[in-house]
Design a protein around this motif. Sequence first.
Motif, PDB file in Angstrom:
ATOM      1  N   VAL A 320      77.404 -27.882  32.838  1.00 12.15           N
ATOM      2  CA  VAL A 320      76.895 -26.494  32.799  1.00 12.15           C
ATOM      3  C   VAL A 320      76.101 -26.297  31.506  1.00 12.15           C
ATOM      4  CG1 VAL A 320      77.580 -24.059  32.608  1.00 12.15           C
ATOM      5  CG2 VAL A 320      78.724 -25.561  34.252  1.00 12.15           C
ATOM      6  N   LYS A 321      76.664 -26.765  30.403  1.00 15.68           N
ATOM      7  CA  LYS A 321      75.980 -26.641  29.101  1.00 15.68           C
ATOM      8  C   LYS A 321      74.671 -27.444  29.117  1.00 15.68           C
ATOM      9  CE  LYS A 321      76.912 -24.755  25.879  1.00 15.68           C
ATOM     10  NZ  LYS A 321      76.360 -23.405  25.498  1.00 15.68           N
ATOM     11  N   THR A 322      74.705 -28.622  29.694  1.00 16.20           N
ATOM     12  CA  THR A 322      73.492 -29.466  29.749  1.00 16.20           C
ATOM     13  C   THR A 322      72.397 -28.750  30.523  1.00 16.20           C
ATOM     14  OG1 THR A 322      74.866 -31.440  29.641  1.00 16.20           O
ATOM     15  CG2 THR A 322      72.622 -31.742  30.467  1.00 16.20           C
ATOM     16  N   LEU A 323      72.751 -28.204  31.681  1.00 15.97           N
ATOM     17  CA  LEU A 323      71.743 -27.486  32.486  1.00 15.97           C
ATOM     18  C   LEU A 323      71.213 -26.275  31.724  1.00 15.97           C
ATOM     19  CD1 LEU A 323      73.030 -27.476  36.171  1.00 15.97           C
ATOM     20  CD2 LEU A 323      70.956 -28.518  35.276  1.00 15.97           C
ATOM     21  N   GLU A 324      72.130 -25.593  31.044  1.00 19.12           N
ATOM     22  CA  GLU A 324      71.694 -24.411  30.278  1.00 19.12           C
ATOM     23  C   GLU A 324      70.650 -24.825  29.230  1.00 19.12           C
ATOM     24  OE1 GLU A 324      74.893 -22.385  28.038  1.00 19.12           O
ATOM     25  OE2 GLU A 324      73.286 -21.970  26.610  1.00 19.12           O
ATOM     26  N   ARG A 327      67.303 -25.776  30.736  1.00 18.99           N
ATOM     27  CA  ARG A 327      66.563 -24.611  31.275  1.00 18.99           C
ATOM     28  C   ARG A 327      66.049 -23.684  30.175  1.00 18.99           C
ATOM     29  NH1 ARG A 327      70.191 -22.122  35.975  1.00 18.99           N
ATOM     30  NH2 ARG A 327      68.247 -21.209  36.698  1.00 18.99           N
ATOM     31  N   ARG A 328      66.392 -23.957  28.929  1.00 15.04           N
ATOM     32  CA  ARG A 328      65.883 -23.090  27.858  1.00 15.04           C
ATOM     33  C   ARG A 328      64.362 -23.190  27.777  1.00 15.04           C
ATOM     34  NH1 ARG A 328      70.462 -24.612  23.375  1.00 15.04           N
ATOM     35  NH2 ARG A 328      72.123 -23.445  24.389  1.00 15.04           N
ATOM     36  N   PRO A 329      63.713 -22.067  27.394  1.00 12.65           N
ATOM     37  CA  PRO A 329      62.251 -22.102  27.271  1.00 12.65           C
ATOM     38  C   PRO A 329      61.816 -23.234  26.338  1.00 12.65           C
ATOM     39  CG  PRO A 329      63.074 -19.864  26.988  1.00 12.65           C
ATOM     40  CD  PRO A 329      64.279 -20.753  27.054  1.00 12.65           C
ATOM     41  N   GLY A 330      60.829 -23.966  26.764  1.00 16.30           N
ATOM     42  CA  GLY A 330      60.255 -25.006  25.904  1.00 16.30           C
ATOM     43  C   GLY A 330      60.855 -26.392  26.103  1.00 16.30           C
ATOM     44  N   PHE A 331      62.063 -26.488  26.703  1.00 15.12           N
ATOM     45  CA  PHE A 331      62.714 -27.806  26.780  1.00 15.12           C
ATOM     46  C   PHE A 331      61.885 -28.775  27.632  1.00 15.12           C
ATOM     47  CE2 PHE A 331      65.473 -31.160  28.174  1.00 15.12           C
ATOM     48  CZ  PHE A 331      66.313 -31.400  27.104  1.00 15.12           C
ATOM     49  N   LEU A 332      61.591 -28.369  28.857  1.00 10.32           N
ATOM     50  CA  LEU A 332      60.851 -29.283  29.749  1.00 10.32           C
ATOM     51  C   LEU A 332      59.399 -29.447  29.303  1.00 10.32           C
ATOM     52  CD1 LEU A 332      62.404 -28.243  33.186  1.00 10.32           C
ATOM     53  CD2 LEU A 332      62.750 -30.385  31.944  1.00 10.32           C
ATOM     54  N   GLU A 333      58.845 -28.394  28.695  1.00  5.73           N
ATOM     55  CA  GLU A 333      57.483 -28.511  28.147  1.00  5.73           C
ATOM     56  C   GLU A 333      57.468 -29.612  27.083  1.00  5.73           C
ATOM     57  OE1 GLU A 333      59.043 -25.761  28.801  1.00  5.73           O
ATOM     58  OE2 GLU A 333      57.687 -24.339  29.757  1.00  5.73           O
ATOM     59  N   ASN A 334      58.545 -29.629  26.258  1.00  7.05           N
ATOM     60  CA  ASN A 334      58.622 -30.664  25.215  1.00  7.05           C
ATOM     61  C   ASN A 334      58.694 -32.060  25.845  1.00  7.05           C
ATOM     62  OD1 ASN A 334      59.132 -31.513  22.327  1.00  7.05           O
ATOM     63  ND2 ASN A 334      60.984 -32.292  23.301  1.00  7.05           N
ATOM     64  N   VAL A 335      59.466 -32.192  26.923  1.00 11.12           N
ATOM     65  CA  VAL A 335      59.562 -33.504  27.591  1.00 11.12           C
ATOM     66  C   VAL A 335      58.169 -33.938  28.057  1.00 11.12           C
ATOM     67  CG1 VAL A 335      60.509 -34.765  29.579  1.00 11.12           C
ATOM     68  CG2 VAL A 335      61.942 -33.113  28.345  1.00 11.12           C
TER      69      VAL A 335
END
Length: 435
Positions: A320-324, A327-335
């Motif tokens: 749950v913490k990992t998904l949270e 999903r934070r703004p910027g996380f996937l953009e950084n990837v």
Amino acid sequence: MHVSMAPAGTTPSRTEPADDVVNHFYYPPDDFEADRGEGVYLYGKDGRRYLDASSGTFNLTLGYSHPEVVETIREQAGELIHVTSKFQSKPVNALVAALSQVAPAGLTRVHLKSSSGSDANEAAIKIAQHHTGNPDVISLFRGHLGQTMAMINASGAAFRRAPFPAQLPGVVHVPDPYCVRCFYRQQRETCGLLCVERVNDFIDYASSGRVAAVILEPISGNGGNVVPPDGYLQALRELCDERGILLVFDEIQTGFGRTGHMFASDTFGVSPDILTFGKGLGGSGMPIAGLLTAEHLTGLEGHHINSTFGANVLASSVAVKTLEIIRRPGFLENVRAVGAHIMDRLGELAARHAFIGDVRGRGLMIGMEVNDADGHPDPGFTNHLAARGMDHGLLLRTSLYGFGNVLKVRPPLIMTMEEADELCDRLDRLFADAL
Ligand SMILES: Cc1ncc(COP(=O)(O)O)c(C=O)c1O
């Protein structure tokens, strides 16, 4: 074999560590001994720091011992570590809710009672067989679907099957979309996705005629980081729909941000009927696996696909913490940004080091071919580079399933641009020194 000697008149303690402990492992581990980890770095007992370009076993989405994961474990462990999965618990309910929010279109059901990725893939095949009443499974050359008895045969590499006399029947392996080394000797621009069209022939002439599922990794991880060409997964989706076959995506490596989107299904815009997951959901290495299915695929009794360690409460709290965090703004953009930067820099390295061939990937799921002077795969040199990586403070893994000539670059998804540059600088020095 060494036997530890107890002083006369005493009984050797069962817990006393043998000084030759490695001889007690079923097969010997690597000489390297890990001490601790932090972020993208692993620290060895040798006192050295290594940048982990493989995220452990491609599962440390959040890197080593992410502080929020550590905190979650501390808090949850004091409350409840495990409860039989027939009961509800707050972490498991929260995880099912979160997964159903991020699931690709049409996947409404969550099954968490798997103990490993292999187990989740077996559950997917059981569901497909149960739903269609058909026995056969189509999978790809070089695919890696796990290590259980059924999954070694569903996987697409003979070396995994070779030691075992009995295997899962009914698996038909078909050529994968490995465009730079196309099985059908085609060029992508003109091939018309022949590799998908030919799957019809395999169904018609090599299967029993009763196929339950096509199962594949959207990007073949161990098979050489093989990224399918545009339209491939769409075409496979259409083929499955036309022939009444379920499409299963093994997203055990590609899931949870690895390709720059929550799932590779999102990256390629194709939803399967069943999606299996594992590895990265555990954040910093908690064991968790399961599957997402379309609504109409429910109906199999729990006792056919449940496992004691499945739906583990502690692991679910971390998931749950990992998904949270993902999903934070910027996380996937950084990837996506860090992945694109690494791809650019590897392209530059390929221009300067002749043995580096095709560089391919999506997000932080990247691979580069290592070839000989004639452009043929050079697995010996690839392994040499991976081993020498340690001298350059790098943990590197190679593709076992493919031609053995792909160096995999799959660092934790929390990697910063600076760390990405450090990774590429180290690779540059490794390549310069290795010849
Ligand atoms: C794509 C893929 N599928 C399945 C598996 C099997 O997962 P597990 O080792 O958790 O059984 C792996 C593990 O390496 C994998 O990479």
